[in-house]
Design an enzyme around this catalytic site. Sequence first.
Site, PDB file in Angstrom:
ATOM      1  N   HIS A   9       0.826  -1.211   0.000  1.00 27.54           N
ATOM      2  CA  HIS A   9       0.000   0.000   0.000  1.00 27.54           C
ATOM      3  C   HIS A   9       0.863   1.265   0.000  1.00 27.54           C
ATOM      4  O   HIS A   9       2.049   1.248   0.354  1.00 27.54           O
ATOM      5  CB  HIS A   9      -0.918   0.007   1.224  1.00 27.54           C
ATOM      6  CG  HIS A   9      -0.168   0.004   2.529  1.00 27.54           C
ATOM      7  ND1 HIS A   9       0.401   1.145   3.081  1.00 27.54           N
ATOM      8  CD2 HIS A   9       0.124  -1.002   3.391  1.00 27.54           C
ATOM      9  CE1 HIS A   9       0.995   0.849   4.211  1.00 27.54           C
ATOM     10  NE2 HIS A   9       0.851  -0.459   4.428  1.00 27.54           N
ATOM     11  N   GLU A  58      -2.094  -7.214   7.340  1.00 28.10           N
ATOM     12  CA  GLU A  58      -0.786  -7.180   7.989  1.00 28.10           C
ATOM     13  C   GLU A  58      -0.791  -8.080   9.212  1.00 28.10           C
ATOM     14  O   GLU A  58      -1.852  -8.461   9.738  1.00 28.10           O
ATOM     15  CB  GLU A  58      -0.451  -5.724   8.374  1.00 28.10           C
ATOM     16  CG  GLU A  58       0.899  -5.511   9.031  1.00 28.10           C
ATOM     17  CD  GLU A  58       2.064  -5.968   8.175  1.00 28.10           C
ATOM     18  OE1 GLU A  58       2.354  -7.185   8.213  1.00 28.10           O
ATOM     19  OE2 GLU A  58       2.696  -5.118   7.516  1.00 28.10           O
TER      20      GLU A  58
END
Length: 221
Positions: free
Chosen positions: A9, A82
Amino acid sequence: MTEILLIRHGETAWNAIKKLQGHLDIPLNAIGTRQAKALAAALQGEPLDAIFSSDLQRAVQTAGEIARLQRLSTRIDDQLRERCFGGFEGMLYSELPQRYPDAYATWRSHDPDSNFPPSADNNIGESIRQFQLRTISAITHHAQQFAGKKIAIVAHGGVLECAYRAAKNLPLHAPREITIYNASINRFQWDGEQLQLLQWGDIRHLETAETLDEFNQDKAA
């Protein structure tokens, strides 16, 4: 063979100050938004068959820019999140050695089965082994779904590191040997049994767009 573009990202405000995010849902900052747009433009001439994203908004926002130019929808998968860092989440990296000296030392030792101090809701996070199993299972599942095609997966620094380790057959306790850039393109292929690394850390689109800043290296996940 399935070609996989594994993408981290764009930058968040917490990346810029090295604050650990983990499962905390932090949006892109202005730099990260520009990075996502530059990334999408760089991939516009490279048709994709599907785009997958972690469910955290920093990944969803990045994937959305790609999807818009590809005229595809983003497929959300929470297994691409994550790593959960338990009580470490929301803290600056610089605070950890003083606040949790023993847990920090264990973390830095890369013990594959260690957890973290509990968070306020008693979440102790994930071990490296648990995280690796979760993320590689998700990546290879999507690759198998789209066998012979090209897909993009937008996720997080830790997810990219897991894929790198799997492709290189590195042990879980081995120290990180790579830099993981925000909004980077990392190319893999899946042959039905093994991930293979084709290209790592392509950020030429960011340099051209003048969105790569001095902090855009190895920042908080």
